[in-house]
Design a protein around this motif. Structure first.
Motif, PDB file in Angstrom:
ATOM      1  N   TRP A   1       0.359  24.023  11.305  1.00 60.59           N
ATOM      2  CA  TRP A   1       0.269  22.895  12.245  1.00 60.59           C
ATOM      3  C   TRP A   1       0.212  21.556  11.523  1.00 60.59           C
ATOM      4  N   ARG A   2      -0.350  21.568  10.308  1.00 57.66           N
ATOM      5  CA  ARG A   2      -0.485  20.297   9.583  1.00 57.66           C
ATOM      6  C   ARG A   2       0.862  19.735   9.150  1.00 57.66           C
ATOM      7  N   LEU A   3       1.874  20.618   9.090  1.00 59.44           N
ATOM      8  CA  LEU A   3       3.210  20.131   8.776  1.00 59.44           C
ATOM      9  C   LEU A   3       3.789  19.319   9.930  1.00 59.44           C
ATOM     10  N   LEU A   4       3.189  19.484  11.100  1.00 56.83           N
ATOM     11  CA  LEU A   4       3.739  18.861  12.305  1.00 56.83           C
ATOM     12  C   LEU A   4       2.837  17.742  12.801  1.00 56.83           C
ATOM     13  N   ASP A   5       2.075  17.146  11.867  1.00 55.35           N
ATOM     14  CA  ASP A   5       1.115  16.121  12.288  1.00 55.35           C
ATOM     15  C   ASP A   5       1.810  14.830  12.733  1.00 55.35           C
ATOM     16  N   GLY A   6       3.127  14.800  12.611  1.00 55.96           N
ATOM     17  CA  GLY A   6       3.861  13.648  13.143  1.00 55.96           C
ATOM     18  C   GLY A   6       4.067  13.713  14.654  1.00 55.96           C
ATOM     19  N   TYR A   7       3.556  14.751  15.285  1.00 51.53           N
ATOM     20  CA  TYR A   7       3.731  14.903  16.737  1.00 51.53           C
ATOM     21  C   TYR A   7       2.367  15.051  17.418  1.00 51.53           C
ATOM     22  N   PRO A   8       1.507  14.021  17.264  1.00 48.52           N
ATOM     23  CA  PRO A   8       0.124  14.173  17.749  1.00 48.52           C
ATOM     24  C   PRO A   8       0.017  14.404  19.256  1.00 48.52           C
ATOM     25  N   ALA A   9       0.903  13.813  20.034  1.00 51.66           N
ATOM     26  CA  ALA A   9       0.788  13.983  21.492  1.00 51.66           C
ATOM     27  C   ALA A   9       1.066  15.433  21.878  1.00 51.66           C
ATOM     28  N   LEU A  10       2.133  15.981  21.317  1.00 52.89           N
ATOM     29  CA  LEU A  10       2.490  17.363  21.661  1.00 52.89           C
ATOM     30  C   LEU A  10       1.404  18.333  21.200  1.00 52.89           C
TER      31      LEU A  10
ATOM     32  N   LYS B   1     -18.140  38.465  27.031  1.00 57.41           N
ATOM     33  CA  LYS B   1     -19.536  38.329  27.498  1.00 57.41           C
ATOM     34  C   LYS B   1     -19.594  37.955  28.980  1.00 57.41           C
ATOM     35  N   ARG B   2     -18.843  38.677  29.777  1.00 56.71           N
ATOM     36  CA  ARG B   2     -18.795  38.523  31.238  1.00 56.71           C
ATOM     37  C   ARG B   2     -18.279  37.164  31.712  1.00 56.71           C
ATOM     38  N   GLN B   3     -17.676  36.416  30.793  1.00 57.41           N
ATOM     39  CA  GLN B   3     -17.055  35.138  31.169  1.00 57.41           C
ATOM     40  C   GLN B   3     -15.537  35.299  31.017  1.00 57.41           C
ATOM     41  N   THR B   4     -14.795  34.765  31.991  1.00 55.68           N
ATOM     42  CA  THR B   4     -13.346  34.778  31.824  1.00 55.68           C
ATOM     43  C   THR B   4     -12.956  33.657  30.874  1.00 55.68           C
ATOM     44  N   VAL B   5     -12.239  34.012  29.820  1.00 51.94           N
ATOM     45  CA  VAL B   5     -11.772  32.987  28.887  1.00 51.94           C
ATOM     46  C   VAL B   5     -10.264  33.094  28.735  1.00 51.94           C
ATOM     47  N   GLU B   6      -9.660  31.987  28.306  1.00 49.33           N
ATOM     48  CA  GLU B   6      -8.226  31.974  28.045  1.00 49.33           C
ATOM     49  C   GLU B   6      -8.005  31.780  26.552  1.00 49.33           C
ATOM     50  N   VAL B   7      -7.013  32.470  26.034  1.00 50.42           N
ATOM     51  CA  VAL B   7      -6.654  32.304  24.624  1.00 50.42           C
ATOM     52  C   VAL B   7      -5.152  32.076  24.556  1.00 50.42           C
ATOM     53  N   HIS B   8      -4.766  30.986  23.911  1.00 50.10           N
ATOM     54  CA  HIS B   8      -3.355  30.587  23.827  1.00 50.10           C
ATOM     55  C   HIS B   8      -2.904  30.518  22.372  1.00 50.10           C
ATOM     56  N   THR B   9      -1.621  30.785  22.138  1.00 48.61           N
ATOM     57  CA  THR B   9      -1.113  30.708  20.763  1.00 48.61           C
ATOM     58  C   THR B   9      -1.234  29.296  20.184  1.00 48.61           C
ATOM     59  N   GLY B  10      -1.260  28.288  21.045  1.00 45.92           N
ATOM     60  CA  GLY B  10      -1.298  26.911  20.564  1.00 45.92           C
ATOM     61  C   GLY B  10      -2.701  26.321  20.475  1.00 45.92           C
ATOM     62  N   ASP B  11      -3.731  27.135  20.682  1.00 43.06           N
ATOM     63  CA  ASP B  11      -5.098  26.603  20.734  1.00 43.06           C
ATOM     64  C   ASP B  11      -5.537  25.905  19.443  1.00 43.06           C
ATOM     65  N   TRP B  12      -4.934  26.284  18.323  1.00 42.04           N
ATOM     66  CA  TRP B  12      -5.356  25.700  17.042  1.00 42.04           C
ATOM     67  C   TRP B  12      -4.407  24.603  16.571  1.00 42.04           C
ATOM     68  N   ALA B  13      -3.658  24.031  17.492  1.00 45.24           N
ATOM     69  CA  ALA B  13      -2.661  23.025  17.099  1.00 45.24           C
ATOM     70  C   ALA B  13      -3.295  21.844  16.373  1.00 45.24           C
ATOM     71  N   LEU B  14      -4.554  21.529  16.706  1.00 44.46           N
ATOM     72  CA  LEU B  14      -5.243  20.437  16.009  1.00 44.46           C
ATOM     73  C   LEU B  14      -6.241  20.984  14.988  1.00 44.46           C
ATOM     74  N   GLY B  15      -6.116  22.254  14.666  1.00 45.97           N
ATOM     75  CA  GLY B  15      -7.038  22.884  13.716  1.00 45.97           C
ATOM     76  C   GLY B  15      -7.738  24.052  14.380  1.00 45.97           C
ATOM     77  N   PRO B  16      -8.129  25.057  13.584  1.00 44.24           N
ATOM     78  CA  PRO B  16      -8.767  26.245  14.146  1.00 44.24           C
ATOM     79  C   PRO B  16     -10.095  25.912  14.811  1.00 44.24           C
ATOM     80  N   THR B  17     -10.434  26.661  15.843  1.00 39.97           N
ATOM     81  CA  THR B  17     -11.696  26.440  16.545  1.00 39.97           C
ATOM     82  C   THR B  17     -12.668  27.588  16.306  1.00 39.97           C
TER      83      THR B  17
END
Ligand SMILES: [Zn+2]
Lengths: 466, 163
Positions: free
Chosen positions: A278-287, A422-438
């Motif tokens: 993702w850091r290679l694409l830091d020229g596209y901050p909005a996306l 843990k009994r909570q519905t969560v969403e996981v997306h391939t792009g979730d770490w676009a600004l860095g891993p969470t």
């Protein structure tokens, strides 16, 4: 996609597909052994391929080419004609498969309109360099490829890379050359990716024709509106990465919503992998910000190609309100207008249709049972630069994915899942770490390894300009 | 299983090159198994503008280390210098011990260290070629990004999310 729709999709193969693929297999086998010494059997395979195209505009040229090759003479124009014939067969397979998928999903697709001709990049010498290397490969056959033959492509590829208009061809050839290099000497390799390499060879030969690459996108119409992201499909080889975002565009002019793709790509090296991409694409901050934050994007005057590709300009986009991709998929996917596929891109590998799948039973072996049938999950296509893993897919209750087709079967490539943690519905997306891993574990590992992109950029800055 | 096996050769998308393992690049920014050698570039610890070009030849295990200006490395006294040690270590991280050992034609017993299993001698080899390959490697990072769709990349899916 519902169980009944899946049942319909899986109900047999569209007519003609099997026969077309058999002809391609014959061609691919000839390419394994090379066109210089065609056995009678392989010469017959080429003649059969030509025969299947005899009633088409390509028929004459492909027939002549098959005849010449069978007689032992190999000229560039004949290789080109055969590559065209092979591509045409795959075009027909693509069209049959996509028509079946569209019918099943009730997806309406606009038909292709040839854009006004734009000047293609002028690069006659470079293109002829590509063609002659590809010709050598075909004459030699994959089995005869050695280090010298692979290295013969280096200079041409190096010269293609800096030209943005030729990047597609450069990226393709660089990917093929790396695979050949890794397999050298190919004579001793146990099994060859015959279909794959023939695909790449065919594609490269067509793109390296004068006028084979599309010209600049300036002539495309521009659109403004709201882009709602469905997910991101990550493409990568040793020296290239492309993030292809699938979404729905709500045009500002009130015309119907459209299914679109938008892509950002960067050159890289093999040691930049995983979240560092993702850091290679830091020229596209909005996306990247919209991907990481699950937000919509307000876009102004973005070129929209006939292929449904928005040509991204980050400075013409503003990150908007939070938008849940699953809500977008539930509310908008069924009604959005799909784009045409450009003639040259008609190959089953490009089929990547976004769907929402839910109400299934996921199994640990990577299938989703929808009641009406079982859909195989392409877990190999889950990228290391995001948090989505096979385990999460196996425990999921809903999935946004791309329907793909390869090796004779339909596959689902997940882009996002809903699951319960843990009994909570969560969403996981391939792009979730676009600004860095969470994920704290991944953050730590990344910190330990250091910033690969920064290290190499520093080295490049210091050593390249001396 | 058999059906899958038969289909592999008839797949458009099949993995041919395994992605390399991530590693720290600060000390050894470049490692490759090419030209019959394990070769690469090691950044100098004292001078940020200097790098060492280090290589170990497959088969003979002849080794060499010199600066990018082709001056012999001062740490070579008939045995591999710290740059060669670092190169070998990073190569094992990047490609795995098996692949590196196979490439160099060396048997590495369980738990043994790669370098201690090599018994080549110092043999000067020109480092300019390796250095220029490194510069070419770096030049990828200087290429401008593109936003036109690269349809060809559908043949190259990102993989590897196995955690
Ligand atoms: Zn040294």
């Amino acid at each position: 996609m519902l169980g009944v729709q899946l049942a319909e999709l899986l109900d047999g193969v569209p007519p003609g597909v099997g026969e077309a693929l058999d002809l391609v297999t014959g061609f691919d086998d000839a390419l394994v052994h090379g066109f210089a010494r065609l056995s009678e059997e392989r010469a017959t395979a080429l003649t059969s391929l030509a025969g299947a195209l005899s009633a088409t505009p390509l028929g004459g040229r492909v027939g002549e080419a098959a005849g010449k090759l069978a007689a032992g003479s190999v000229a560039e124009e004949h290789l080109t004609a055969l590559a065209g014939g092979r591509a045409a067969l795959f075009g027909a397979v693509h069209d049959a498969l996509l028509a079946r998928l569209d019918a099943v999903l009730g997806r309406v697709r606009v038909s292709w309109e040839e854009p006004p001709a734009t000047p293609a990049p002028a690069a006659d010498n470079l293109l002829s360099g590509c063609r002659s290397w590809l010709g050598e490969l075909a004459i030699t056959g994959w089995r005869g490829v050695d280090h010298d033959l692979v290295s013969a492509s280096s200079q041409t590829i190096e010269a293609l890379l800096p030209e943005p208009g030729l990047r597609r061809l450069a990226v393709l050839l660089d990917g093929l050359a790396a695979e050949l290099r890794a397999s050298c000497p190919v004579a001793t390799v146990e099994r060859l990716p015959a279909r794959r390499w023939a695909d790449l060879w065919t594609r490269a030969l067509l793109l390296s024709q004068a006028g084979g690459l599309p010209g600049a996108s300036e002539s495309a119409g521009v659109v403004s509106g709201r882009l709602l992201i469905l997910g991101v499909d990550v493409h990568e080889h040793g020296t290239a990465v492309q993030m292809q975002v699938h979404g729905i565009l709500e045009p500002a002019d009130g015309t119907p919503s459209r299914l679109v793709r938008t892509s950002v790509a960067a050159a890289k090296v093999d040691t930049i992998v995983g979240p560092a991409l993702w850091r290679l694409l830091d020229g596209y901050p909005a996306l990247l910000g919209a991907l990481a934050g699950h937000r919509g994007l307000d876009v102004t005057d973005l070129p929209l190609l006939g292929s449904g590709d928005l040509v991204w300009h980050d400075d013409r986009a503003r990150v908007g309100e939070p938008v849940d991709p699953f809500a977008t998929a539930r509310l908008q996917l069924a009604g959005a207008l799909a784009a045409a596929v450009p003639p040259l891109d008609r190959h089953p590998v490009r089929i990547a249709e976004p769907v929402l799948v839910e109400g299934y039973r996921a199994t640990a072996d990577g299938t989703l049972d929808l009641g009406g049938g079982t859909l195989t999950v392409d877990v190999d296509r889950l990228p290391a630069c995001g948090p989505l893993t096979p385990k999460l897919v196996a425990s999921s209750s809903a999935c946004i994915g791309l329907v793909r087709w390869d090796g004779g079967r339909w596959l689902l490539q997940p882009l996002a899942v809903q699951t319960t943690v843990k009994r909570q519905t969560v969403e996981v997306h391939t792009g979730d770490w676009a600004l860095g891993p969470t994920d704290p574990k991944v953050v730590k590992a990344e910190a330990r390894a250091g910033d690969a992109v920064a290290v190499l950029r520093e080295r490049a800055g210091r050593l390249l300009r001396r | 299983m058999n059906a899958d096996g038969a289909a592999w050769e008839q797949r458009s998308v099949a993995r041919v090159v395994s992605p390399v393992q991530p590693r720290k690049l600060a000390k050894v920014p470049f490692v490759e198994l090419a030209d019959g050698r394990l070769q690469g570039v090691v950044s100098s610890g004292s001078d940020i503008a200097r790098v060492y070009v280090s290589s170990i030849t497959a088969g003979t295990h002849a080794f060499n280390c010199s600066t990018n200006n082709n001056r012999p490395c001062g740490g070579l006294y008939g045995s591999p210098c710290k740059h060669l040690q670092a190169l070998a270590g990073e190569a094992v991280l990047q490609y795995g011990l098996d692949q590196v050992a196979r490439y160099l034609h060396v048997e590495v017993g369980d738990g043994a260290d790669l370098m201690s299993c090599l018994n080549g001698r110092h043999e000067p080899t020109p480092g300019a070629m390796v250095f220029s390959r490194f510069l070419r490697h770096l030049s990828y990072l200087e290429l401008p990004g593109t936003t036109g769709p690269i349809a060809e990349m559908h043949w190259f899916p990102a993989t590897g999310a196995i955690r």
